[in-house]
Design an enzyme around this catalytic site. Structure first.
Site, PDB file in Angstrom:
ATOM      1  N   HIS A  94       0.811  -1.224   0.000  1.00 52.94           N
ATOM      2  CA  HIS A  94       0.000   0.000   0.000  1.00 52.94           C
ATOM      3  C   HIS A  94       0.845   1.276   0.000  1.00 52.94           C
ATOM      4  O   HIS A  94       0.291   2.367  -0.159  1.00 52.94           O
ATOM      5  CB  HIS A  94      -0.938   0.025   1.208  1.00 52.94           C
ATOM      6  CG  HIS A  94      -1.968  -1.051   1.212  1.00 52.94           C
ATOM      7  ND1 HIS A  94      -2.797  -1.286   0.140  1.00 52.94           N
ATOM      8  CD2 HIS A  94      -2.290  -1.984   2.151  1.00 52.94           C
ATOM      9  CE1 HIS A  94      -3.597  -2.300   0.426  1.00 52.94           C
ATOM     10  NE2 HIS A  94      -3.303  -2.744   1.626  1.00 52.94           N
ATOM     11  N   ASP A 147      -5.191 -12.451   3.762  1.00 56.15           N
ATOM     12  CA  ASP A 147      -6.414 -11.925   4.351  1.00 56.15           C
ATOM     13  C   ASP A 147      -7.648 -12.174   3.489  1.00 56.15           C
ATOM     14  O   ASP A 147      -8.748 -11.732   3.857  1.00 56.15           O
ATOM     15  CB  ASP A 147      -6.276 -10.438   4.678  1.00 56.15           C
ATOM     16  CG  ASP A 147      -5.492  -9.653   3.658  1.00 56.15           C
ATOM     17  OD1 ASP A 147      -5.132 -10.213   2.601  1.00 56.15           O
ATOM     18  OD2 ASP A 147      -5.226  -8.459   3.911  1.00 56.15           O
TER      19      ASP A 147
END
Length: 308
Positions: free
Chosen positions: A122, A243
């Site tokens: 990110h 995730d």
């Protein structure tokens, strides 16, 4: 040939506030799960400043150094924190992927897994966000291109959250094919199919909430794998986020542990076909500790079984 596990105790010194999902226990659980495996264990070096400057401007690195706290925490954005050990941990994480690329391309090992934190996908060119400080996967790709002289590198990101940072860092890099699958809608909100890079070299594959193995396999088999074969990468970098697991608290895809084994095995087969089995994988997300440990072990076991 073998699989390298690259990590460093400094990555346990990146401490986040109580209740934060990106916590020290993530790496502790992973290392415990991998302890019985016959891996080549490698100490992650500190990345050189020149490594970081392959992808981030000097002003960004200077800002992080100024923000680094002597005690307690510095809050970089809504969910990204630095503790006194965070910057060293980030340099170790970046150093781990550089070392992994060097080992794989130097023929020391067939593939490598960087068990590091903070994660990286990110972090944009001059913005830390989403728990991430340095763009580790993008750095691995740029190091392979600029230091080792490769012509084509692929990055495959199966984290449940879109790798907006990797996309930003490699948006204008025609030598890198970026393939990502991610839940949509979900934070950070990027990752639409029409975000295809300055050279059409980015493939985003959004997956609907509640979807599982069937939708994931269809996306990879009909879109990702054909693009990889057409591109013929000389190295594959994996942003390995876990995730998308059905037990993860931060998203709502329904992948089982076996699905992470499947996608890893398929990428290993493609790497064998296209680039001599050369893969460097780096840890991204995954926030249910038991699911994270199990899925990471399944991922690494498939790397160990990969054909040359």
């Amino acid at each position: 040939m073998t699989t390298a596990l690259i990590t460093h105790a400094d990555c346990l010194n990146h401490v986040t506030p109580e209740g934060h999902p990106e916590r020290v226990a993530r790496l502790e659980h992973i290392l415990h799960a991998l302890e019985p495996l016959d891996l080549k264990r490698v100490t992650a070096p500190m990345a050189a400043e020149d490594d970081i400057l392959r992808i981030h401007p000097a002003s960004y690195l200077s800002d992080l150094r100024k923000a680094s706290p002597v005690e307690g925490w510095a809050q970089i954005d809504g969910d990204t924190f630095m503790s006194p050990g965070s910057l060293d941990a980030a340099f170790r994480a970046a150093g781990a992927v550089v070392r992994g690329v060097d080992m794989v391309l130097g023929g020391e090992v067939q593939n490598a897994f960087a068990a590091v934190r903070p994660p990286g996908h990110h972090a944009e060119t001059d913005t830390a966000m989403g728990f991430c400080l340095f763009g580790n996967a993008a750095l691995a790709a740029k190091h392979a291109l600029d230091h080792h002289g490769l012509s084509r590198v692929a990055v495959v990101d199966f984290d449940v959250h879109h790798g907006n940072g990797t996309q930003d860092l490699l948006w204008d890099e025609p030598r890198v094919l970026v393939i990502t699958s991610q839940q949509m809608p979900l934070w950070p909100g990027s990752g639409r199919p029409d975000e295809d890079g300055a050279h059409g070299q980015i493939l985003n594959m959004p997956l609907p909430p509640g979807s599982g193995r069937a939708e994931m396999q269809a996306a990879y088999e009909t879109q990702a794998f054909p693009r990889l074969r057409d591109f013929k990468p000389e190295l594959i970098i994996i942003s390995a986020g876990f995730d998308a697991h059905q037990d993860d608290p931060l998203a709502s895809l329904n992948w089982a542990t076996a699905d992470f084994a499947w996608i890893t095995a398929e990428l290993c087969k493609l790497a064998s076909e296209l680039c001599g089995g050369r893969i460097v994988s780096t840890l991204e997300g995954g926030y249910d500790l038991n699911a994270l440990a199990a899925a990471t072990r399944a991922h690494v076991e498939e790397l160990m079984k990969a054909p040359a």
